[in-house]
Design an enzyme around this catalytic site. Structure first.
Site, PDB file in Angstrom:
ATOM      1  N   ASP A 140       5.575   0.944   0.271  1.00  0.00           N
ATOM      2  CA  ASP A 140       5.721   0.431   1.645  1.00  0.00           C
ATOM      3  C   ASP A 140       4.768   1.107   2.621  1.00  0.00           C
ATOM      4  O   ASP A 140       5.076   1.238   3.806  1.00  0.00           O
ATOM      5  CB  ASP A 140       7.163   0.598   2.147  1.00  0.00           C
ATOM      6  CG  ASP A 140       8.179  -0.050   1.232  1.00  0.00           C
ATOM      7  OD1 ASP A 140       7.848  -1.116   0.685  1.00  0.00           O
ATOM      8  OD2 ASP A 140       9.273   0.497   1.061  1.00  0.00           O
ATOM      9  N   GLU A 141       3.598   1.534   2.155  1.00  0.00           N
ATOM     10  CA  GLU A 141       2.655   2.225   3.031  1.00  0.00           C
ATOM     11  C   GLU A 141       1.751   1.268   3.797  1.00  0.00           C
ATOM     12  O   GLU A 141       0.975   1.690   4.656  1.00  0.00           O
ATOM     13  CB  GLU A 141       1.757   3.184   2.226  1.00  0.00           C
ATOM     14  CG  GLU A 141       2.502   4.238   1.444  1.00  0.00           C
ATOM     15  CD  GLU A 141       2.768   3.797   0.007  1.00  0.00           C
ATOM     16  OE1 GLU A 141       3.190   4.632  -0.802  1.00  0.00           O
ATOM     17  OE2 GLU A 141       2.551   2.595  -0.289  1.00  0.00           O
ATOM     18  N   LYS A 144      -0.126  -1.229   1.931  1.00  0.00           N
ATOM     19  CA  LYS A 144      -1.242  -1.518   1.021  1.00  0.00           C
ATOM     20  C   LYS A 144      -1.729  -2.952   1.170  1.00  0.00           C
ATOM     21  O   LYS A 144      -2.917  -3.228   1.038  1.00  0.00           O
ATOM     22  CB  LYS A 144      -0.813  -1.271  -0.430  1.00  0.00           C
ATOM     23  CG  LYS A 144      -0.460   0.171  -0.742  1.00  0.00           C
ATOM     24  CD  LYS A 144      -0.092   0.346  -2.200  1.00  0.00           C
ATOM     25  CE  LYS A 144       1.200  -0.369  -2.568  1.00  0.00           C
ATOM     26  NZ  LYS A 144       2.387   0.168  -1.874  1.00  0.00           N
ATOM     27  N   GLY A 145      -0.794  -3.881   1.417  1.00  0.00           N
ATOM     28  CA  GLY A 145      -1.148  -5.298   1.458  1.00  0.00           C
ATOM     29  C   GLY A 145      -2.221  -5.606   2.471  1.00  0.00           C
ATOM     30  O   GLY A 145      -3.180  -6.334   2.185  1.00  0.00           O
ATOM     31  N   ALA A 161       7.506  -5.732  -6.242  1.00  0.00           N
ATOM     32  CA  ALA A 161       6.599  -5.291  -5.184  1.00  0.00           C
ATOM     33  C   ALA A 161       6.762  -6.228  -3.994  1.00  0.00           C
ATOM     34  O   ALA A 161       7.235  -7.352  -4.143  1.00  0.00           O
ATOM     35  CB  ALA A 161       5.156  -5.307  -5.675  1.00  0.00           C
ATOM     36  N   GLY A 162       6.341  -5.784  -2.824  1.00  0.00           N
ATOM     37  CA  GLY A 162       6.445  -6.632  -1.651  1.00  0.00           C
ATOM     38  C   GLY A 162       5.287  -6.417  -0.710  1.00  0.00           C
ATOM     39  O   GLY A 162       5.156  -5.342  -0.127  1.00  0.00           O
ATOM     40  N   HIS A 163       4.409  -7.411  -0.591  1.00  0.00           N
ATOM     41  CA  HIS A 163       3.273  -7.310   0.320  1.00  0.00           C
ATOM     42  C   HIS A 163       3.334  -8.454   1.333  1.00  0.00           C
ATOM     43  O   HIS A 163       3.420  -9.621   0.961  1.00  0.00           O
ATOM     44  CB  HIS A 163       1.951  -7.371  -0.453  1.00  0.00           C
ATOM     45  CG  HIS A 163       1.703  -6.170  -1.302  1.00  0.00           C
ATOM     46  ND1 HIS A 163       0.742  -6.114  -2.282  1.00  0.00           N
ATOM     47  CD2 HIS A 163       2.303  -4.953  -1.309  1.00  0.00           C
ATOM     48  CE1 HIS A 163       0.755  -4.927  -2.867  1.00  0.00           C
ATOM     49  NE2 HIS A 163       1.696  -4.215  -2.290  1.00  0.00           N
ATOM     50  N   THR A 164       3.304  -8.095   2.607  1.00  0.00           N
ATOM     51  CA  THR A 164       3.281  -9.080   3.676  1.00  0.00           C
ATOM     52  C   THR A 164       1.879  -9.128   4.264  1.00  0.00           C
ATOM     53  O   THR A 164       1.347  -8.111   4.708  1.00  0.00           O
ATOM     54  CB  THR A 164       4.294  -8.730   4.782  1.00  0.00           C
ATOM     55  OG1 THR A 164       5.611  -8.710   4.214  1.00  0.00           O
ATOM     56  CG2 THR A 164       4.263  -9.769   5.898  1.00  0.00           C
ATOM     57  N   THR A 219      16.124  -3.220  -8.176  1.00  0.00           N
ATOM     58  CA  THR A 219      16.155  -4.539  -7.533  1.00  0.00           C
ATOM     59  C   THR A 219      16.967  -5.542  -8.346  1.00  0.00           C
ATOM     60  O   THR A 219      17.130  -6.677  -7.921  1.00  0.00           O
ATOM     61  CB  THR A 219      14.732  -5.089  -7.368  1.00  0.00           C
ATOM     62  OG1 THR A 219      14.100  -5.159  -8.655  1.00  0.00           O
ATOM     63  CG2 THR A 219      13.916  -4.207  -6.437  1.00  0.00           C
ATOM     64  N   GLN A 253       4.077  -0.454  -5.449  1.00  0.00           N
ATOM     65  CA  GLN A 253       4.924   0.725  -5.211  1.00  0.00           C
ATOM     66  C   GLN A 253       4.053   1.920  -4.771  1.00  0.00           C
ATOM     67  O   GLN A 253       3.059   1.728  -4.084  1.00  0.00           O
ATOM     68  CB  GLN A 253       5.770   1.069  -6.443  1.00  0.00           C
ATOM     69  CG  GLN A 253       6.834   0.039  -6.772  1.00  0.00           C
ATOM     70  CD  GLN A 253       6.369  -1.031  -7.738  1.00  0.00           C
ATOM     71  OE1 GLN A 253       5.640  -0.783  -8.673  1.00  0.00           O
ATOM     72  NE2 GLN A 253       6.810  -2.247  -7.510  1.00  0.00           N
ATOM     73  N   THR A 284      10.260   3.781 -10.405  1.00  0.00           N
ATOM     74  CA  THR A 284      10.108   2.447 -10.966  1.00  0.00           C
ATOM     75  C   THR A 284       9.869   2.572 -12.471  1.00  0.00           C
ATOM     76  O   THR A 284       9.877   3.675 -13.021  1.00  0.00           O
ATOM     77  CB  THR A 284       8.971   1.690 -10.266  1.00  0.00           C
ATOM     78  OG1 THR A 284       9.017   0.310 -10.638  1.00  0.00           O
ATOM     79  CG2 THR A 284       7.611   2.277 -10.613  1.00  0.00           C
TER      80      THR A 284
END
Length: 424
Positions: free
Chosen positions: A13-14, A16-17, A39-42, A129, A223, A238
């Site tokens: 959550d830094e 990266k996206g 993973a989660g990229h906005t 998750t 991550q 993870t």
């Protein structure tokens, strides 16, 4: 631009996206090399907001995007995400998206096992998750996984299903659950095969060709290094290696392909799931950092009102607030991730906080009792989870400015004191 590998230097959550999105405009290929759809990229491109969990971030700009063999692939999640971004006007074709034919598949039985284990773990919950990523990696190393290439030969899958069912049926029996319905599983795989197979390629070969042609390859990590299964805060990690060296094995290229390693550091720290968080803020500061930083999720359930969270929201954790950036954590295991550059994100969040309440940082401690680790002061985070949980950070004050024009990074007028960990 030479090859670049972007990794998270904290617990994920830094941001990266947004870095990958910026770099993807200059790259010829973007590669995901580990993890799954946890993973989660906005990404914000113009007026459009794209929320990606599995697809490489380059997909929204039409950059050829690759899902490497180090990723565990949920084919149904892939279909849903592709259809979602197509609905936003993104052209996702087999010419743009390439999926390694050797990717292990995440199956419904993996999601089942993930949830059953977590529910039965009591106080030992890791905070997964529940998407089946861990069990899918287990089947990969146990040599019983069904892979993308197997979707083209489902009529020949019986021996592999025997191995898979022998393992999972024993586990399911222990949880009081019925054995695997093999016929239903094969039908489900047959239905999704037509969607997945057009994207299936020998990714290792295509990437090697691109590299030999001098094309610029961008490796997108998921991550962060403190969640690495070997080098992170084990067992609260993870299921894959998140360090830069994984870019080689997870894509099929040689160890020199990673190129320039860029570690992303957030101006404050968040983490998701269970596990030690020595600098966690369980007060108004933590809540406001989470709200100002919009730490409310790309993957997972919706956030209840007033709760601060990491990018992946997991309601099982009782407190998801942000903590001060721990400089003892950032360089931890630096020899493994070997970053040659660091980018700091979310710096502007600090300027919107009333820093008169900063002295509360002195109360920061881990989730366990506030006591020293074996009575010793350490300059790095301890390896053992029990020691890390009991870790107490020591802080020193830093004067940013006093009675002088504020520098560009100043947080506000007057005398401002920020607390930065100097040891553990």
């Amino acid at each position: 631009m030479a090859n670049v590998t972007v990794i998270g230097a904290q617990w994920g959550d830094e941001g990266k996206g947004k870095i990958v999105d910026w770099l993807s405009k200059r790259a010829d290929c973007v590669v995901r090399f580990q993890g799954g759809h946890n993973a989660g990229h906005t990404l914000v491109v113009g007026n459009n907001v794209y929320k990606l969990s599995l697809l490489p971030s380059g997909i929204v700009r039409g950059t050829p995007s690759f899902i490497g063999n180090g990723v565990v692939l949920d084919p149904w999640a892939l279909r849903d995400e592709v259809e979602k971004v197509r609905g936003q006007g993104v052209d996702v074709t087999p010419d743009i998206l390439h999926v390694a034919e050797t990717c292990p598949l995440i199956l419904p039985i993996h999601r089942d096992l993930d949830a059953m284990r977590e529910d039965a773990s009591g106080e030992g919950k890791i905070g997964t998750t529940r998407r089946g990523i861990g069990p899918a990696y287990e089947d990969k190393v146990g040599r019983r996984a069904i892979r993308v290439c197997d979707l083209a030969h489902l009529d020949e899958l019986s021996p592999q299903l025997d191995r898979l069912c022998a393992h999972h049926d024993a586990l399911r029996a222990g949880f009081g659950v019925q054995p695997i319905d093999r016929e239903r599983l094969l039908n489900d795989l047959g239905e999704i095969a037509d969607f997945v197979l057009p994207f299936a390629k020998p990714v290792w070969r295509d990437l090697n060709t691109a590299r030999n042609q001098g094309k610029r390859i961008l490796f997108e990590g998921a991550q962060g290094v403190l969640l690495d299964v070997d080098h992170g805060t084990y067992p609260f990690v993870t299921s894959s290696n998140t360090v830069a060296g994984t870019a080689a094995g997870g894509s099929g290229l040689g160890p020199g392909a990673a190129g320039f390693v860029l570690g992303i550091v957030k101006a404050y720290t968040t983490r998701v799931g269970a596990g030690p968080f020595p600098t966690e803020l369980e007060d108004e500061v933590g809540r406001r950092l989470g709200e100002r930083g919009n730490e409310f999720g790309t993957v997972g359930a919706n956030r209840p009102p007033g709760r601060a969270a990491g990018t992946i929201f997991r309601p099982r954790r009782s407190n998801m607030s942000a903590g001060w950036r721990s400089w003892s954590a950032v360089p931890w295991r630096s020899s493994q991730r070997a970053p040659r550059g660091r980018t700091r994100s979310s710096c502007g969040i600090h300027s919107r906080i009333n820093w008169k309440i900063l002295p509360s940082a002195k109360r920061v401690r881990g989730g366990g009792p506030a006591k020293p680790v074996e009575g010793r002061e350490r300059s790095e985070l301890p390896t053992e989870a029990s020691c890390l949980q009991a870790n107490v950070s020591r802080y020193s004050s830093t004067i940013f400015y006093e009675n002088s024009p504020p520098p560009p990074t100043a947080f506000g007028p007057g005398r401002i004191v920020a607390y930065t960990p100097v040891g553990s």
